[in-house]
Design a protein around this motif. Sequence first.
Motif, short mmCIF file in Angstrom:
data_model
loop_
_atom_site.label_atom_id
_atom_site.label_comp_id
_atom_site.label_asym_id
_atom_site.label_seq_id
_atom_site.Cartn_x
_atom_site.Cartn_y
_atom_site.Cartn_z
N ALA A 158 0.83 -1.21 0.00
CA ALA A 158 0.00 0.00 0.00
C ALA A 158 0.86 1.26 0.00
N GLU A 159 2.05 1.17 -0.60
CA GLU A 159 2.95 2.33 -0.61
C GLU A 159 2.35 3.49 -1.41
N ASN A 160 1.64 3.18 -2.48
CA ASN A 160 1.02 4.22 -3.29
C ASN A 160 -0.44 3.82 -3.55
N PRO A 161 -1.30 3.92 -2.54
CA PRO A 161 -2.68 3.43 -2.68
C PRO A 161 -3.46 4.09 -3.79
N GLY A 162 -3.17 5.36 -4.07
CA GLY A 162 -3.91 6.06 -5.12
C GLY A 162 -3.75 5.42 -6.48
N SER A 163 -2.60 4.76 -6.70
CA SER A 163 -2.36 4.13 -8.01
C SER A 163 -3.23 2.89 -8.22
N CYS A 164 -3.84 2.39 -7.15
CA CYS A 164 -4.69 1.20 -7.25
C CYS A 164 -6.14 1.55 -7.57
N LEU A 165 -6.47 2.85 -7.48
CA LEU A 165 -7.83 3.29 -7.79
C LEU A 165 -7.96 3.55 -9.28
N ILE A 166 -9.02 3.04 -9.89
CA ILE A 166 -9.23 3.14 -11.33
C ILE A 166 -10.45 4.01 -11.59
N PRO A 167 -10.29 5.24 -12.06
CA PRO A 167 -11.45 6.07 -12.36
C PRO A 167 -12.18 5.57 -13.61
N LEU A 168 -13.43 5.20 -13.45
CA LEU A 168 -14.22 4.65 -14.55
C LEU A 168 -15.63 5.22 -14.53
N SER A 169 -16.14 5.48 -15.70
CA SER A 169 -17.55 5.82 -15.83
C SER A 169 -18.27 4.60 -16.40
N GLY A 170 -19.59 4.58 -16.30
CA GLY A 170 -20.35 3.44 -16.78
C GLY A 170 -20.10 3.15 -18.24
N GLY A 171 -19.80 1.90 -18.57
CA GLY A 171 -19.54 1.49 -19.94
C GLY A 171 -18.11 1.66 -20.38
N GLU A 172 -17.27 2.25 -19.53
CA GLU A 172 -15.88 2.52 -19.91
C GLU A 172 -14.98 1.32 -19.61
N LEU A 173 -14.00 1.09 -20.48
CA LEU A 173 -13.06 -0.02 -20.36
C LEU A 173 -11.70 0.50 -19.93
N ARG A 174 -11.07 -0.14 -18.97
CA ARG A 174 -9.70 0.19 -18.57
C ARG A 174 -8.81 -1.00 -18.89
N GLU A 175 -7.84 -0.78 -19.78
CA GLU A 175 -6.89 -1.83 -20.15
C GLU A 175 -5.57 -1.57 -19.44
N PHE A 176 -4.91 -2.64 -19.02
CA PHE A 176 -3.63 -2.54 -18.33
C PHE A 176 -2.50 -2.84 -19.31
N ILE A 177 -1.43 -2.07 -19.21
CA ILE A 177 -0.33 -2.19 -20.17
C ILE A 177 0.42 -3.50 -19.96
N GLY A 178 1.18 -3.88 -20.97
CA GLY A 178 1.98 -5.10 -20.89
C GLY A 178 1.11 -6.33 -20.76
N SER A 179 1.52 -7.23 -19.87
CA SER A 179 0.75 -8.46 -19.67
C SER A 179 -0.40 -8.26 -18.70
N GLY A 180 -0.55 -7.03 -18.16
CA GLY A 180 -1.67 -6.73 -17.29
C GLY A 180 -1.24 -6.52 -15.85
N ALA A 181 -2.23 -6.35 -14.98
CA ALA A 181 -1.97 -6.21 -13.54
C ALA A 181 -1.69 -7.60 -12.97
N LEU A 182 -0.45 -7.84 -12.57
CA LEU A 182 0.00 -9.18 -12.21
C LEU A 182 -0.67 -9.68 -10.93
N LEU A 183 -1.31 -10.85 -11.05
CA LEU A 183 -1.93 -11.50 -9.90
C LEU A 183 -1.10 -12.68 -9.40
N PHE A 184 -0.53 -13.44 -10.34
CA PHE A 184 0.21 -14.65 -9.98
C PHE A 184 1.40 -14.77 -10.92
N PRO A 185 2.64 -14.64 -10.42
CA PRO A 185 3.81 -14.73 -11.30
C PRO A 185 3.95 -16.14 -11.87
N ALA A 186 4.41 -16.23 -13.11
CA ALA A 186 4.49 -17.52 -13.80
C ALA A 186 5.46 -18.47 -13.10
N ARG A 187 4.97 -19.66 -12.78
CA ARG A 187 5.77 -20.74 -12.21
C ARG A 187 4.97 -22.03 -12.37
#
Length: 249
Positions: free
Chosen positions: A105-134
Motif C-alpha cells: 500500500a505504498e502508493n494506494p492512489g495508483s490502485c484506484l481506477i477512475p471509470l464511468s459506466g460502460g468505460e473499459l480500462r486496459e492494463f499495459i503489458g501483460s496486465g496487472a499481475l496476480l500470480f507470477p508464472a511458475r
Amino acid sequence: MALITNGDFSDFSVEATLEAQGTRAWINQIDSFRTMSQVSRGTPGNSFQFHVSPEPRGLAVASIRLEKGFQNFMERLFNRDSDIYFMAWCWDLSGQPVSHYPANAENPGSCLIPLSGGELREFIGSGALLFPARPVTAGLAVRIQVWESDQATRDFGKTLAAVSKQIQDSKLNSLLSTIGMVLNVTTATVALVENAALELGQVIGTVLQATSDDYVDFYEGYYPASTLWSPGEEVYQGANSEIALSLFS
C-alpha cells in the motif's frame, strides 16, 4: 458468494505415486480431489501426490469494464467517474505463500481506477499481475473482489494494509507452507485447505464491508494443474462489471 465462477476446488489435480502405480487396477484413474474422495479408507496414505503442471503458469488482469447501470443517478448526471479497485488473492499447493494484489500500500492512489459506466480500462503489458508464472502444484485458485471506493486515499491505504496483513497472517498461508513439505496428499489435507481458504475469504470480506465502499462483483476461479493451459485472454461477465484475465507462461 462469488457471482462469477470458473471450475471448482475439487477439480484440482492428483496422480498416483510411483509406489502405488500398478497396485490396483483403478489407481491411475484417480486424477482429482473429487475422484480421490471416493477411494476407500483402506487405501494406503502414500498412494497419491499432487500433480505439477508441465509448464509455468501466470495470471494477470488484462482489463476491466464497469457496466453503465452500476453508477447512481447523480454520478451519471454530472458525468462523474467512479473510483474502482480490485483485491485479488491466488495460491496453489506448492508451499509458496498466497500471492495477492495489490502487494503493498505504498502508493494506494495508483490502485484506484477512475471509470464511468460502460468505460473499459486496459492494463499495459501483460496486465496487472496476480500470480507470477511458475509451475503450478495441484491447481491455481483465484479470487478477485471488485469494489467502488468512497474513501479518502489515506483511509483507502489503511484498508489495503489491513487486507494484506490478514492474508499474510492467515491460517491458509500457514497451512500452505506446511503442505509444501508433505509428499503425499489425503482427503483430510484437502479439507483443511478448503476450509482455510473459505475462512480467509470471509475475513477479507469483513474488512472491506466495514468501509463505506460499494460492492461491485466477485470472481472465483480454479484452474487444475493437469488441464491444458492456453495463453491468451478469458473474459468473464459479472452483474456490474466485465473482467478479462490474461493467462501466460
